[in-house]
Design a protein around this motif. Sequence first.
Motif, PDB file in Angstrom:
ATOM      1  N   ALA A   8     -27.267 -96.746-128.293  1.00 59.06           N
ATOM      2  CA  ALA A   8     -26.173 -97.079-129.227  1.00 59.06           C
ATOM      3  C   ALA A   8     -25.601 -95.856-130.094  1.00 59.06           C
ATOM      4  CB  ALA A   8     -26.436 -98.274-129.947  1.00 59.06           C
ATOM      5  N   LEU A   9     -26.471 -95.202-130.541  1.00 56.26           N
ATOM      6  CA  LEU A   9     -26.187 -94.060-131.374  1.00 56.26           C
ATOM      7  C   LEU A   9     -25.536 -92.781-130.800  1.00 56.26           C
ATOM      8  CD1 LEU A   9     -29.465 -93.787-133.773  1.00 56.26           C
ATOM      9  CD2 LEU A   9     -27.264 -94.817-134.232  1.00 56.26           C
ATOM     10  N   ASP A  10     -25.679 -92.840-129.411  1.00 55.16           N
ATOM     11  CA  ASP A  10     -25.125 -91.474-128.786  1.00 55.16           C
ATOM     12  C   ASP A  10     -23.706 -92.068-128.303  1.00 55.16           C
ATOM     13  OD1 ASP A  10     -27.080 -90.098-129.166  1.00 55.16           O
ATOM     14  OD2 ASP A  10     -28.250 -90.464-127.476  1.00 55.16           O
ATOM     15  N   ALA A  11     -23.492 -93.117-128.288  1.00 60.48           N
ATOM     16  CA  ALA A  11     -21.976 -93.801-127.889  1.00 60.48           C
ATOM     17  C   ALA A  11     -20.737 -93.009-128.469  1.00 60.48           C
ATOM     18  CB  ALA A  11     -22.021 -95.062-127.748  1.00 60.48           C
ATOM     19  N   PRO A  12     -20.735 -93.008-129.769  1.00 60.97           N
ATOM     20  CA  PRO A  12     -19.706 -92.005-130.124  1.00 60.97           C
ATOM     21  C   PRO A  12     -19.470 -90.864-129.849  1.00 60.97           C
ATOM     22  CG  PRO A  12     -20.780 -93.491-131.951  1.00 60.97           C
ATOM     23  CD  PRO A  12     -21.576 -93.389-130.604  1.00 60.97           C
ATOM     24  N   VAL A  13     -20.679 -90.208-129.494  1.00 63.43           N
ATOM     25  CA  VAL A  13     -20.684 -88.721-129.375  1.00 63.43           C
ATOM     26  C   VAL A  13     -20.083 -88.553-127.847  1.00 63.43           C
ATOM     27  CG1 VAL A  13     -22.157 -86.811-128.562  1.00 63.43           C
ATOM     28  CG2 VAL A  13     -22.706 -87.981-130.662  1.00 63.43           C
ATOM     29  N   ASP A  14     -20.295 -89.622-126.968  1.00 64.96           N
ATOM     30  CA  ASP A  14     -19.622 -89.286-125.636  1.00 64.96           C
ATOM     31  C   ASP A  14     -18.242 -89.643-125.594  1.00 64.96           C
ATOM     32  OD1 ASP A  14     -22.368 -89.241-124.483  1.00 64.96           O
ATOM     33  OD2 ASP A  14     -22.796 -91.234-124.286  1.00 64.96           O
ATOM     34  N   VAL A  15     -17.795 -90.415-126.674  1.00 68.94           N
ATOM     35  CA  VAL A  15     -16.524 -90.546-126.577  1.00 68.94           C
ATOM     36  C   VAL A  15     -15.803 -89.344-127.291  1.00 68.94           C
ATOM     37  CG1 VAL A  15     -14.555 -91.953-127.982  1.00 68.94           C
ATOM     38  CG2 VAL A  15     -16.574 -93.180-127.076  1.00 68.94           C
ATOM     39  N   THR A  16     -16.517 -88.668-128.141  1.00 71.38           N
ATOM     40  CA  THR A  16     -15.850 -87.547-128.756  1.00 71.38           C
ATOM     41  C   THR A  16     -15.708 -86.398-127.756  1.00 71.38           C
ATOM     42  OG1 THR A  16     -16.665 -87.919-130.915  1.00 71.38           O
ATOM     43  CG2 THR A  16     -16.098 -85.819-130.591  1.00 71.38           C
ATOM     44  N   HIS A  17     -16.751 -86.246-126.796  1.00 68.20           N
ATOM     45  CA  HIS A  17     -16.937 -85.303-125.790  1.00 68.20           C
ATOM     46  C   HIS A  17     -15.641 -85.561-124.885  1.00 68.20           C
ATOM     47  CE1 HIS A  17     -21.585 -84.171-126.466  1.00 68.20           C
ATOM     48  NE2 HIS A  17     -20.673 -83.582-127.324  1.00 68.20           N
ATOM     49  N   THR A  18     -15.369 -86.761-124.710  1.00 65.86           N
ATOM     50  CA  THR A  18     -14.218 -87.083-123.898  1.00 65.86           C
ATOM     51  C   THR A  18     -12.957 -86.569-124.401  1.00 65.86           C
ATOM     52  OG1 THR A  18     -15.571 -89.066-122.755  1.00 65.86           O
ATOM     53  CG2 THR A  18     -13.091 -88.878-122.451  1.00 65.86           C
ATOM     54  N   VAL A  19     -12.794 -86.860-125.699  1.00 67.56           N
ATOM     55  CA  VAL A  19     -11.441 -86.671-126.365  1.00 67.56           C
ATOM     56  C   VAL A  19     -11.424 -85.089-126.466  1.00 67.56           C
ATOM     57  CG1 VAL A  19     -10.255 -86.803-128.597  1.00 67.56           C
ATOM     58  CG2 VAL A  19     -11.519 -88.688-127.875  1.00 67.56           C
ATOM     59  N   ALA A  20     -12.516 -84.184-126.585  1.00 65.13           N
ATOM     60  CA  ALA A  20     -12.301 -82.884-126.925  1.00 65.13           C
ATOM     61  C   ALA A  20     -11.858 -82.438-125.550  1.00 65.13           C
ATOM     62  CB  ALA A  20     -13.695 -82.273-127.281  1.00 65.13           C
ATOM     63  N   SER A  21     -12.513 -82.884-124.435  1.00 63.83           N
ATOM     64  CA  SER A  21     -12.161 -82.385-122.986  1.00 63.83           C
ATOM     65  C   SER A  21     -10.731 -82.547-122.795  1.00 63.83           C
ATOM     66  CB  SER A  21     -13.001 -82.943-121.914  1.00 63.83           C
ATOM     67  OG  SER A  21     -12.911 -84.374-122.001  1.00 63.83           O
ATOM     68  N   ARG A  22     -10.097 -83.770-123.149  1.00 65.35           N
ATOM     69  CA  ARG A  22      -8.675 -84.119-123.170  1.00 65.35           C
ATOM     70  C   ARG A  22      -7.926 -83.003-123.669  1.00 65.35           C
ATOM     71  NH1 ARG A  22      -7.792 -90.152-124.844  1.00 65.35           N
ATOM     72  NH2 ARG A  22      -5.970 -89.420-124.620  1.00 65.35           N
ATOM     73  N   ILE A  23      -8.131 -82.807-125.056  1.00 58.76           N
ATOM     74  CA  ILE A  23      -7.517 -81.906-125.860  1.00 58.76           C
ATOM     75  C   ILE A  23      -7.389 -80.408-125.154  1.00 58.76           C
ATOM     76  CG2 ILE A  23      -7.578 -80.543-127.967  1.00 58.76           C
ATOM     77  CD1 ILE A  23      -8.838 -83.050-129.487  1.00 58.76           C
ATOM     78  N   TRP A  24      -8.426 -80.044-124.628  1.00 53.18           N
ATOM     79  CA  TRP A  24      -8.613 -78.744-123.891  1.00 53.18           C
ATOM     80  C   TRP A  24      -7.785 -78.870-122.484  1.00 53.18           C
ATOM     81  CZ3 TRP A  24      -9.917 -74.141-125.420  1.00 53.18           C
ATOM     82  CH2 TRP A  24     -10.859 -74.039-126.425  1.00 53.18           C
ATOM     83  N   ARG A  25      -7.849 -79.786-122.052  1.00 45.58           N
ATOM     84  CA  ARG A  25      -7.165 -80.045-120.650  1.00 45.58           C
ATOM     85  C   ARG A  25      -5.578 -79.711-120.924  1.00 45.58           C
ATOM     86  NH1 ARG A  25     -11.135 -83.852-118.853  1.00 45.58           N
ATOM     87  NH2 ARG A  25      -9.563 -85.609-119.580  1.00 45.58           N
ATOM     88  N   MET A  26      -4.987 -80.779-121.831  1.00 45.27           N
ATOM     89  CA  MET A  26      -3.600 -80.855-122.446  1.00 45.27           C
ATOM     90  C   MET A  26      -3.264 -79.639-122.634  1.00 45.27           C
ATOM     91  SD  MET A  26      -1.842 -83.424-124.876  1.00 45.27           S
ATOM     92  CE  MET A  26      -2.219 -84.947-123.985  1.00 45.27           C
TER      93      MET A  26
END
Length: 303
Positions: A8-26
């Motif tokens: 549960a504690l790690d869940a926000p981190v996974d979301v952040t990694h996804t957002v960061a990768s989307r920023i790089w891809r865009m």
Amino acid sequence: MADIDVHALDAPVDVTHTVASRIWRMAFASIEFRIGLTVFVLLFLAAAFYPEVSGIDPTKMNIRSKLMPPVFMGEGWSWSHPLGTDQLGRDMLARTLVGLRYSLLIGVTTTVLMLVVGTMVGMFAGYYGKRVDMVLMRITDAQLAIPMIILAITILGVSRPTIPAIILVLGLAGWPVYARVMRSTVMSERKKEYVRGAMVLGASDMRIMFTLLLPIVLPPMAFVAVLDIARMMIFESVLGFLGLGVQPPTPTFGNIISDGRKYIMNAWWIATMPGVFLFLTLTSINLMGAALERSRNVIYGGS
């Protein structure tokens, strides 16, 4: 005490990694980011390898070859010195690329130092609030009241300007902006449910700050920090021009341009070539930084 749900504690981190990768891809999908990245990589590789591969010593003097023009620029040019030579016969291409190497080193390292110090100060101020916030923010305000370049000139003017000293002075002068942004972001995130849930489960303050908050609030700041690399390179060049940067015989953009201004009428390339390379480097960094910032605004604004 109930066990902490690590997943549960790690869940926000996974979301952040996804957002960061989307920023790089865009950002990478934009043509300006690709152009900036290509130019930057070429300049970086040239600065990293050319002086060693060519075997040319950028500090070696050869008076018989002094003031040779760049290739195809007047009489007396030579392929052995494609960008010409300076007033002491030193190769301008090797000197300019070594100058770029030091400029990138100071720019990147200073920005990382600013980001780390500002992030830590803002994190503690925003998380703990009250007296901790008041003390840290008053220190930040005092630091913001002193212009960076004035502080750097004052300190470096009474001490020997070495590379570690320049990085330390510029880094410690530039962190307050990051601290203020981090503080406001952490104060907002601290009120959210996932942080409260971690507190209820018994997670320590350090665990909450560095496991939950930091991975969420750091990526947006890190993307913007790319633009600060260019700003720190400019500051380093200004200090070198004033004689407060890395000292000769080590070539830097600032001291090469400072030496070349005396010969601007009959050997314009001495001052011009470092300026051209600095312009190309700053432009490439700004193209990448602008694309990343736009992508960050689109994704976080649409979230």
